[in-house]
Every structure is written in C-alpha cells, then in structure tokens.
Design a protein around this motif. Sequence first.
Motif, PDB file in Angstrom:
ATOM      1  N   ASP A   6      10.299  -5.821   2.909  1.00 44.08           N
ATOM      2  CA  ASP A   6      10.526  -6.386   1.575  1.00 44.08           C
ATOM      3  C   ASP A   6       9.845  -5.561   0.493  1.00 44.08           C
ATOM      4  O   ASP A   6      10.316  -5.496  -0.625  1.00 44.08           O
ATOM      5  CB  ASP A   6      10.016  -7.828   1.498  1.00 44.08           C
ATOM      6  CG  ASP A   6      10.893  -8.801   2.278  1.00 44.08           C
ATOM      7  OD1 ASP A   6      12.033  -8.424   2.636  1.00 44.08           O
ATOM      8  OD2 ASP A   6      10.432  -9.913   2.551  1.00 44.08           O
ATOM      9  N   ARG A  61      -1.763  -8.308   1.248  1.00 46.02           N
ATOM     10  CA  ARG A  61      -0.469  -9.010   1.206  1.00 46.02           C
ATOM     11  C   ARG A  61      -0.257  -9.803   2.491  1.00 46.02           C
ATOM     12  O   ARG A  61       0.197 -10.950   2.458  1.00 46.02           O
ATOM     13  CB  ARG A  61       0.650  -7.988   1.002  1.00 46.02           C
ATOM     14  CG  ARG A  61       2.037  -8.549   1.077  1.00 46.02           C
ATOM     15  CD  ARG A  61       2.365  -9.419  -0.136  1.00 46.02           C
ATOM     16  NE  ARG A  61       3.765  -9.771  -0.134  1.00 46.02           N
ATOM     17  CZ  ARG A  61       4.247 -10.890   0.395  1.00 46.02           C
ATOM     18  NH1 ARG A  61       3.431 -11.771   0.945  1.00 46.02           N
ATOM     19  NH2 ARG A  61       5.538 -11.141   0.360  1.00 46.02           N
ATOM     20  N   LEU A  62      -0.566  -9.206   3.614  1.00 46.27           N
ATOM     21  CA  LEU A  62      -0.434  -9.906   4.891  1.00 46.27           C
ATOM     22  C   LEU A  62      -1.366 -11.104   4.942  1.00 46.27           C
ATOM     23  O   LEU A  62      -0.979 -12.187   5.402  1.00 46.27           O
ATOM     24  CB  LEU A  62      -0.707  -8.955   6.055  1.00 46.27           C
ATOM     25  CG  LEU A  62       0.318  -7.845   6.262  1.00 46.27           C
ATOM     26  CD1 LEU A  62      -0.206  -6.824   7.255  1.00 46.27           C
ATOM     27  CD2 LEU A  62       1.657  -8.397   6.695  1.00 46.27           C
ATOM     28  N   ILE A 119       7.649  -8.266   5.966  1.00 50.42           N
ATOM     29  CA  ILE A 119       6.907  -8.125   4.696  1.00 50.42           C
ATOM     30  C   ILE A 119       6.894  -6.656   4.270  1.00 50.42           C
ATOM     31  O   ILE A 119       7.109  -6.359   3.094  1.00 50.42           O
ATOM     32  CB  ILE A 119       5.486  -8.696   4.844  1.00 50.42           C
ATOM     33  CG1 ILE A 119       5.572 -10.220   4.965  1.00 50.42           C
ATOM     34  CG2 ILE A 119       4.595  -8.276   3.687  1.00 50.42           C
ATOM     35  CD1 ILE A 119       4.287 -10.880   5.368  1.00 50.42           C
ATOM     36  N   GLU A 148      -0.140 -14.175   3.442  1.00 51.84           N
ATOM     37  CA  GLU A 148       0.870 -14.854   4.275  1.00 51.84           C
ATOM     38  C   GLU A 148       0.254 -15.373   5.571  1.00 51.84           C
ATOM     39  O   GLU A 148       0.969 -15.699   6.518  1.00 51.84           O
ATOM     40  CB  GLU A 148       2.015 -13.895   4.593  1.00 51.84           C
ATOM     41  CG  GLU A 148       2.775 -13.412   3.385  1.00 51.84           C
ATOM     42  CD  GLU A 148       3.625 -14.497   2.744  1.00 51.84           C
ATOM     43  OE1 GLU A 148       4.008 -15.450   3.438  1.00 51.84           O
ATOM     44  OE2 GLU A 148       3.894 -14.381   1.533  1.00 51.84           O
TER      45      GLU A 148
END
Length: 67
Positions: A65, A20-21, A62, A24
């Motif tokens: 979230d 996920r990181l 993140i 981004e």
Amino acid sequence: MALVELGRFNRNEAHILIGRLDSENIAALAFDGESSIGDGSYLFIPVRVMVDEDDLHAARAIVGDAA
C-alpha cells in the motif's frame, strides 16, 4: 514465534515502516541498523525489517500500500 524477513530498506525507511507496522499492531524489529556506524558506512547497509511469520501477509500488504 519465528521471525522472517519482510524486506531490506534504507535506515530511515526501515524505521518509518516499523512505526507504521506498530500502528497496525504488528511487531517488527530492525536488524543490521547499527552495522558499520563507527566508520560512517551505515547509510549504505540495508536494514532488514523482521516480523513474526504469522504477520508476514498483513505486513506485506502494508508495504504494498505504501509503494
């Protein structure tokens, strides 16, 4: 570049978070992910997710979230 700990997660969560990181454009590394893999206790040892200190604030957002 100085690495700082974002958090400690179980093995699967850590690698999902790293993906996920990465989506981004935040580079992240897993530390301790292979600890004790030989004796089968690796699922009990938390994996440290490390990021550059300049990315820590964005990475925490993140993680927040996702919670």
